[in-house]
Write a protein that holds these residues in place. Sequence first.
Motif, PDB file in Angstrom:
ATOM      1  N   HIS A  18      30.086  30.582  45.196  1.00 21.63           N
ATOM      2  CA  HIS A  18      30.759  31.858  44.959  1.00 21.63           C
ATOM      3  C   HIS A  18      30.700  32.298  43.498  1.00 21.63           C
ATOM      4  O   HIS A  18      30.511  33.483  43.214  1.00 21.63           O
ATOM      5  CB  HIS A  18      32.208  31.794  45.441  1.00 21.63           C
ATOM      6  N   ARG A  21      27.219  33.531  42.713  1.00 22.26           N
ATOM      7  CA  ARG A  21      26.974  34.768  43.461  1.00 22.26           C
ATOM      8  C   ARG A  21      27.729  35.930  42.819  1.00 22.26           C
ATOM      9  O   ARG A  21      27.206  37.039  42.708  1.00 22.26           O
ATOM     10  CB  ARG A  21      27.355  34.593  44.926  1.00 22.26           C
ATOM     11  N   ALA A  22      28.951  35.679  42.353  1.00 21.28           N
ATOM     12  CA  ALA A  22      29.709  36.725  41.657  1.00 21.28           C
ATOM     13  C   ALA A  22      28.992  37.142  40.375  1.00 21.28           C
ATOM     14  O   ALA A  22      28.888  38.336  40.070  1.00 21.28           O
ATOM     15  CB  ALA A  22      31.119  36.224  41.350  1.00 21.28           C
ATOM     16  N   GLU A  36      34.953  40.498  44.600  1.00 18.65           N
ATOM     17  CA  GLU A  36      35.204  39.955  45.948  1.00 18.65           C
ATOM     18  C   GLU A  36      34.678  38.528  46.059  1.00 18.65           C
ATOM     19  O   GLU A  36      35.350  37.645  46.603  1.00 18.65           O
ATOM     20  CB  GLU A  36      34.560  40.837  47.006  1.00 18.65           C
ATOM     21  N   GLU A  37      33.492  38.295  45.539  1.00 17.42           N
ATOM     22  CA  GLU A  37      32.884  36.960  45.608  1.00 17.42           C
ATOM     23  C   GLU A  37      33.698  35.961  44.787  1.00 17.42           C
ATOM     24  O   GLU A  37      33.932  34.830  45.230  1.00 17.42           O
ATOM     25  CB  GLU A  37      31.447  37.016  45.098  1.00 17.42           C
ATOM     26  N   ALA A  38      34.150  36.362  43.614  1.00 17.83           N
ATOM     27  CA  ALA A  38      34.934  35.462  42.754  1.00 17.83           C
ATOM     28  C   ALA A  38      36.244  35.071  43.427  1.00 17.83           C
ATOM     29  O   ALA A  38      36.746  33.967  43.214  1.00 17.83           O
ATOM     30  CB  ALA A  38      35.203  36.116  41.405  1.00 17.83           C
ATOM     31  N   GLN A  39      36.795  35.954  44.230  1.00 15.33           N
ATOM     32  CA  GLN A  39      38.060  35.680  44.907  1.00 15.33           C
ATOM     33  C   GLN A  39      37.903  34.776  46.126  1.00 15.33           C
ATOM     34  O   GLN A  39      38.896  34.309  46.677  1.00 15.33           O
ATOM     35  CB  GLN A  39      38.715  36.994  45.353  1.00 15.33           C
ATOM     36  N   GLU A  40      36.671  34.511  46.534  1.00 15.94           N
ATOM     37  CA  GLU A  40      36.420  33.703  47.724  1.00 15.94           C
ATOM     38  C   GLU A  40      36.693  32.220  47.511  1.00 15.94           C
ATOM     39  O   GLU A  40      36.789  31.475  48.469  1.00 15.94           O
ATOM     40  CB  GLU A  40      34.974  33.885  48.198  1.00 15.94           C
ATOM     41  N   ASP A  41      36.800  31.786  46.262  1.00 12.50           N
ATOM     42  CA  ASP A  41      37.012  30.374  45.974  1.00 12.50           C
ATOM     43  C   ASP A  41      38.116  30.249  44.936  1.00 12.50           C
ATOM     44  O   ASP A  41      38.291  31.139  44.112  1.00 12.50           O
ATOM     45  CB  ASP A  41      35.720  29.737  45.447  1.00 12.50           C
ATOM     46  N   SER A  46      35.085  29.700  39.634  1.00  7.88           N
ATOM     47  CA  SER A  46      35.356  31.057  40.118  1.00  7.88           C
ATOM     48  C   SER A  46      36.448  31.728  39.283  1.00  7.88           C
ATOM     49  O   SER A  46      36.382  32.936  39.017  1.00  7.88           O
ATOM     50  CB  SER A  46      35.741  31.037  41.596  1.00  7.88           C
ATOM     51  N   HIS A  50      36.133  35.122  37.284  1.00  5.24           N
ATOM     52  CA  HIS A  50      37.174  36.122  37.526  1.00  5.24           C
ATOM     53  C   HIS A  50      37.709  36.647  36.179  1.00  5.24           C
ATOM     54  O   HIS A  50      37.948  37.852  36.018  1.00  5.24           O
ATOM     55  CB  HIS A  50      38.286  35.487  38.358  1.00  5.24           C
TER      56      HIS A  50
END
Length: 94
Positions: A18, A21-22, A36-41, A46, A50
Amino acid sequence: MRNVDEFVAGSLDEVKGHALRALWHAAHGDWNAAHEEAQEDEDRDSAWVHALLHREEGDQSNAEYWYRRAGRPVFRGSIAQERVEMISALLDKV
């Protein structure tokens, strides 16, 4: 291992994790997808990404919160410089 330029020029399909990807989304100008990607983990990597995203957004107090969650000092250089350092550091972990 890939370098930062290859990472940015490469396909998202090749990016794992994540945090990376972020960063890929951020490097391509898609702040919302990056966020959104950073918040996934909830891991420290992450959280570090963030923090950068909230710096980029101009929300320094929120960025400082995420730096604390990541266990990292607040970065004082440019956003572009921090992004390169992050990508490099996270690629070294892969």
